[in-house]
Design a protein around this motif. Structure first.
Motif, PDB file in Angstrom:
ATOM      1  N   ASP A 297      34.792  53.203  28.749  1.00 11.04           N
ATOM      2  CA  ASP A 297      33.503  52.673  28.315  1.00 11.04           C
ATOM      3  C   ASP A 297      33.023  53.250  26.991  1.00 11.04           C
ATOM      4  O   ASP A 297      33.540  54.228  26.482  1.00 11.04           O
TER       5      ASP A 297
ATOM      6  N   ARG B  31      35.252  44.452  42.171  1.00 12.50           N
ATOM      7  CA  ARG B  31      34.254  44.484  41.106  1.00 12.50           C
ATOM      8  C   ARG B  31      34.942  44.536  39.752  1.00 12.50           C
ATOM      9  O   ARG B  31      35.945  45.239  39.572  1.00 12.50           O
TER      10      ARG B  31
ATOM     11  N   ASP C 153      27.885  40.403  47.035  1.00 13.78           N
ATOM     12  CA  ASP C 153      27.127  40.747  45.844  1.00 13.78           C
ATOM     13  C   ASP C 153      26.451  39.500  45.282  1.00 13.78           C
ATOM     14  O   ASP C 153      26.412  38.454  45.938  1.00 13.78           O
TER      15      ASP C 153
ATOM     16  N   HIS D 294      38.132  43.267  27.721  1.00 15.17           N
ATOM     17  CA  HIS D 294      37.920  42.974  29.142  1.00 15.17           C
ATOM     18  C   HIS D 294      38.676  41.727  29.566  1.00 15.17           C
ATOM     19  O   HIS D 294      39.274  41.704  30.657  1.00 15.17           O
TER      20      HIS D 294
ATOM     21  N   GLN E  10      33.280  44.861  35.915  1.00 18.96           N
ATOM     22  CA  GLN E  10      32.092  44.942  35.070  1.00 18.96           C
ATOM     23  C   GLN E  10      32.533  44.918  33.606  1.00 18.96           C
ATOM     24  O   GLN E  10      33.018  45.922  33.080  1.00 18.96           O
TER      25      GLN E  10
ATOM     26  N   ARG F 129      37.938  52.970  34.775  1.00 22.07           N
ATOM     27  CA  ARG F 129      36.868  52.826  33.796  1.00 22.07           C
ATOM     28  C   ARG F 129      37.360  53.172  32.400  1.00 22.07           C
ATOM     29  O   ARG F 129      38.301  53.927  32.207  1.00 22.07           O
TER      30      ARG F 129
ATOM     31  N   ARG G 165      34.555  48.613  33.819  1.00 17.28           N
ATOM     32  CA  ARG G 165      34.773  49.306  35.085  1.00 17.28           C
ATOM     33  C   ARG G 165      35.304  48.304  36.106  1.00 17.28           C
ATOM     34  O   ARG G 165      34.826  47.179  36.193  1.00 17.28           O
ATOM     35  N   TYR G 166      36.284  48.750  36.915  1.00 18.08           N
ATOM     36  CA  TYR G 166      36.927  47.873  37.875  1.00 18.08           C
ATOM     37  C   TYR G 166      37.122  48.615  39.192  1.00 18.08           C
ATOM     38  O   TYR G 166      37.348  49.826  39.206  1.00 18.08           O
TER      39      TYR G 166
ATOM     40  N   GLU H 243      30.845  47.539  30.993  1.00 19.51           N
ATOM     41  CA  GLU H 243      31.243  48.943  30.999  1.00 19.51           C
ATOM     42  C   GLU H 243      32.743  49.119  31.172  1.00 19.51           C
ATOM     43  O   GLU H 243      33.226  50.249  31.249  1.00 19.51           O
TER      44      GLU H 243
END
Length: 238
Positions: free
Chosen positions: A8, A79, A155, A58, A81, A6, A86-87, A84
């Motif tokens: 952020d 994942r 998802d 990103h 995101q 992360r 975030r991975y 944010e």
């Protein structure tokens, strides 16, 4: 094995005030009331600029992670995101996950970040006393945890999403234990990974020495590399 990563910036609300926190330097600013003052407008403009730059970061980070995942058979990006940064990724072995995390930390130093982003003190180029690159750009916080998922569900994008306690533990390692540029995990798992790497290094060194000895022609001599006596143990190189 599940590494979590992360980096952020957050919009904040505190005591009835609104504002944002700069993801580069950590500075927090708030407006004192319901009216938008000039400082509040500047704050919102700064927040919009950061959001746009976050998107460009990103894209570069996501592409780099996917490229590196191809070098680890059986790996899977669960994942990503963008909002944010975030991975979450899965691997077949702890050593593969650790190697990927360390490679991501190294490769992220050379991504094409916006020049405005590198202008922040926390994101600028930092060198050690020998002139080697230590930090450049965002500093990623990464966490490692090992386990078997209890549930796998698709998802909203149709990708497999893994659920288990150790998945949350990896995220907590990244959020609470790791600092920027670090990979955090529990002591037992770290010791196991290091022991595996030491064993692999020793076996590789022994194989190279055996190949070098067998490749010499009959009758050839090497004054600098005499054979070890029976029962002697040679220390493996680093």
């Amino acid at each position: 094995m599940w590494p979590s990563c992360r980096c952020d910036m957050r919009c904040l609300a505190q005591d009835g005030r609104t504002g944002c926190r700069c993801w580069a330097c950590g500075h927090q600013s708030f407006s004192a009331g319901p009216y938008r003052t000039s400082s509040t407008k500047q704050l919102l403009t700064h927040a919009c600029w950061l959001l746009l730059r976050r998107r460009s970061v990103h894209v570069a980070v996501h592409h780099m992670m996917l490229q590196l995942l191809r070098r680890f058979p059986g790996s899977y990006l669960i994942r990503a995101q963008a909002g944010e940064l975030r991975y979450l990724a899965a691997f077949t072995t702890p050593t593969a996950a650790a190697a990927w995390c360390l490679t991501v930390q190294e490769a992220s130093l050379y991504l094409p970040y916006p020049l405005e982003l590198l202008g922040f003190p926390s994101f600028g180029v930092q060198l050690d006393v020998q002139g080697r690159l230590v930090f450049r750009g965002p500093r990623f916080k990464m966490g490692l945890a090992e386990g078997v998922p209890t549930c796998i569900l698709p998802d909203h994008m149709g990708r497999a999403d893994y659920h288990a306690g150790f998945v949350n533990r990896a995220a907590r390692y990244a959020d609470a234990a790791a600092h920027g540029g670090q990979v955090a995990t529990d002591t037992a798992l770290a010791a196991s990974i290091l022991q595996h790497w030491r064993s692999s290094s020793t076996n590789t060194t022994s194989t190279r020495r055996s190949s070098s000895s067998s490749s010499k022609l009959p009758g050839s001599s090497d004054a600098t590399a005499a054979p070890a006596p029976a029962g002697a143990v040679e220390e493996a190189g680093p």
